[in-house]
Design a protein around this motif. Structure first.
Motif, PDB file in Angstrom:
ATOM      1  N   GLU A   1      71.401  90.071  -9.797  1.00 20.15           N
ATOM      2  CA  GLU A   1      72.428  90.191 -10.840  1.00 20.15           C
ATOM      3  C   GLU A   1      71.812  90.738 -12.126  1.00 20.15           C
ATOM      4  O   GLU A   1      72.406  91.584 -12.807  1.00 20.15           O
ATOM      5  N   LEU A   2      70.632  90.246 -12.468  1.00 20.95           N
ATOM      6  CA  LEU A   2      69.969  90.658 -13.701  1.00 20.95           C
ATOM      7  C   LEU A   2      69.285  92.015 -13.579  1.00 20.95           C
ATOM      8  O   LEU A   2      69.202  92.767 -14.547  1.00 20.95           O
ATOM      9  N   ALA A   3      68.785  92.318 -12.391  1.00 17.65           N
ATOM     10  CA  ALA A   3      68.047  93.571 -12.156  1.00 17.65           C
ATOM     11  C   ALA A   3      68.394  94.081 -10.754  1.00 17.65           C
ATOM     12  O   ALA A   3      67.685  93.777  -9.789  1.00 17.65           O
ATOM     13  N   PRO A   4      69.497  94.804 -10.621  1.00 15.74           N
ATOM     14  CA  PRO A   4      70.000  95.196  -9.298  1.00 15.74           C
ATOM     15  C   PRO A   4      68.988  95.934  -8.419  1.00 15.74           C
ATOM     16  O   PRO A   4      69.068  95.844  -7.194  1.00 15.74           O
ATOM     17  N   ASP A   5      68.053  96.646  -9.032  1.00 15.19           N
ATOM     18  CA  ASP A   5      67.079  97.407  -8.255  1.00 15.19           C
ATOM     19  C   ASP A   5      65.771  96.655  -8.040  1.00 15.19           C
ATOM     20  O   ASP A   5      64.782  97.226  -7.586  1.00 15.19           O
ATOM     21  N   ALA A   6      65.758  95.379  -8.364  1.00 16.18           N
ATOM     22  CA  ALA A   6      64.523  94.603  -8.234  1.00 16.18           C
ATOM     23  C   ALA A   6      64.044  94.532  -6.792  1.00 16.18           C
ATOM     24  O   ALA A   6      64.841  94.484  -5.851  1.00 16.18           O
ATOM     25  N   GLN A   7      62.736  94.529  -6.655  1.00 19.34           N
ATOM     26  CA  GLN A   7      62.102  94.304  -5.349  1.00 19.34           C
ATOM     27  C   GLN A   7      61.695  92.833  -5.288  1.00 19.34           C
ATOM     28  O   GLN A   7      60.990  92.334  -6.166  1.00 19.34           O
ATOM     29  N   ILE A   8      62.168  92.121  -4.258  1.00 17.74           N
ATOM     30  CA  ILE A   8      61.845  90.710  -4.088  1.00 17.74           C
ATOM     31  C   ILE A   8      61.089  90.537  -2.780  1.00 17.74           C
ATOM     32  O   ILE A   8      61.592  90.897  -1.711  1.00 17.74           O
ATOM     33  N   ASP A   9      59.889  90.017  -2.860  1.00 20.77           N
ATOM     34  CA  ASP A   9      59.095  89.728  -1.662  1.00 20.77           C
ATOM     35  C   ASP A   9      59.082  88.220  -1.461  1.00 20.77           C
ATOM     36  O   ASP A   9      58.607  87.474  -2.324  1.00 20.77           O
ATOM     37  N   TYR A  10      59.606  87.794  -0.318  1.00 19.35           N
ATOM     38  CA  TYR A  10      59.765  86.363  -0.079  1.00 19.35           C
ATOM     39  C   TYR A  10      58.716  85.838   0.885  1.00 19.35           C
ATOM     40  O   TYR A  10      58.402  86.471   1.893  1.00 19.35           O
ATOM     41  N   TYR A  11      58.207  84.621   0.574  1.00 18.57           N
ATOM     42  CA  TYR A  11      57.210  83.969   1.426  1.00 18.57           C
ATOM     43  C   TYR A  11      57.534  82.481   1.509  1.00 18.57           C
ATOM     44  O   TYR A  11      57.895  81.861   0.513  1.00 18.57           O
TER      45      TYR A  11
END
Length: 361
Positions: free
Chosen positions: A66-76
């Protein structure tokens, strides 16, 4: 108009368009770069506790987007392994993540990884548990207050029976700094008012360990002597409740995290209370901190209104939220109203009569 003049006008128009495009591109470039730089690693400790995959992860990821639509999120997810989580931090740094949202498996052993991130210019948001090392910000609930609320709820449920027997305490994982705060808060209320017959730390918050510990306490103390049980969370309470039922004991039992099975035990009367720590506000704050850090913005004072000291001595800007006690009387006004569960999810056929009695149906 001559052909020469028309050519000159066309050339001038094309040049203006090019210059305008360059100017527009230049104006937009910082925002584009900021968006590209929103690379966030999300590191959660385990999945046995239902909150992490059902609530924390989706809420955090949704708020970041929502805050940064193009954000890259790497989940662990570290699956309760401190070593795995250290390796996951290395992977996140190698991927170029600019910020880590870190819920530590082991607050002490992760210190070297936090230092490594700091040395690489990567910000670390400690989530729910305060990791040691140069953490940049922290969001959680007032964990000592959680223990105080649990202890007081147990005392209230015991009433006149507080002095007629002993209680058993299950304090959670010794590697989790929150467990130490729950324990301290509970002791501040219980000490001098009840006798503690047995007390345990429970590695990895494992319900099976709690079950074995409770069974051992019943054998050692005798089932008629136990008047209540302090459990630091609902996962432990599940194992404890099974041991109590097997021994034919039904005494006040605390919990935390407002897990669905705990709410259902509360309806049946085999667990007394749980502590609800609304996940969305905590997740939203963590996401806001991470995005602000990734975009190079200072955290506003209302986002970090207080300071805490970590186990390694660092002063960390923090936001500590207020927990809520849930019992049979306020399920509708807490977990249902907050959207954790619907009445239909809670009130399956096994719990229908209890739900009706509690005013849920």
């Amino acid at each position: 108009m001559t052909r020469t003049l028309r050519g000159a006008i066309a050339l001038a128009g094309a040049t203006a368009l090019c210059l305008g495009a360059v100017a527009t591109s230049g104006a937009d470039q910082p925002d584009a770069e900021a968006r590209q730089d929103v690379k966030i690693g999300l590191l959660l400790p385990e999945s046995k506790t239902t909150r992490y995959e059902k609530f924390d992860r989706p809420y955090i990821e949704a708020k970041i987007k929502e805050l940064a639509p193009d954000a890259q999120i790497d989940y662990y997810n570290a699956a309760e392994s401190a070593t795995t989580q250290q390796q996951q931090v290395n992977t996140a740094l190698a991927k170029g993540d600019k910020v880590l949202i870190l819920d530590a498996v082991d607050a002490k052993s992760i210190q070297s990884s936090v230092q490594k991130a700091h040395d690489a210019g990567v910000k670390v948001v400690a989530y729910d548990r305060l990791a040691q090392g140069p953490v940049d910000s922290y969001v959680s609930y007032d964990n000592r207050k959680v223990g105080e609320l649990q202890g007081q709820a147990l005392l209230d449920a015991l009433g006149d029976k507080a002095g007629s027997g002993v209680i058993v305490m299950h304090n959670g994982s010794p590697t989790d700094p929150n467990a130490a705060e729950f324990k301290a808060g509970a002791h501040s209320v219980l000490d001098g008012k009840v006798e503690i017959g047995k007390e345990y730390d429970t590695p990895n918050w494992d319900p099976n360990n709690a079950n074995q510990q409770m069974s051992g306490a019943i054998s050692a103390l005798g089932k008629d002597k136990i008047v209540g049980v302090y459990s630091a969370n609902d996962g432990l309470a599940a194992g404890i409740a099974t041991a109590l039922k097997a021994a034919g004991i039904n005494v006040p039992l605390t919990g935390q995290d407002a897990q669905l099975d705990a709410i259902q035990r509360i309806l049946l009367g085999t667990q007394t209370i749980t502590i609800m720590k609304p996940y969305k506000p905590e997740a939203d704050i963590a996401a806001q901190m991470a995005v602000d850090f990734a975009e190079g913005k200072p955290l506003p004072s209302d986002l970090v209104p207080t300071t805490v000291t970590s186990g390694s001595g660092q002063k960390v800007p923090a936001n500590l939220l207020t927990p809520v006690v849930v019992d049979k009387t306020n399920i509708k006004d807490t977990v249902v109203k907050d959207g954790l569960y619907t009445v239909e999810e809670i009130c399956t056929p096994t719990y229908a009569a209890a739900c009706k009695e509690a005013g849920l149906q």
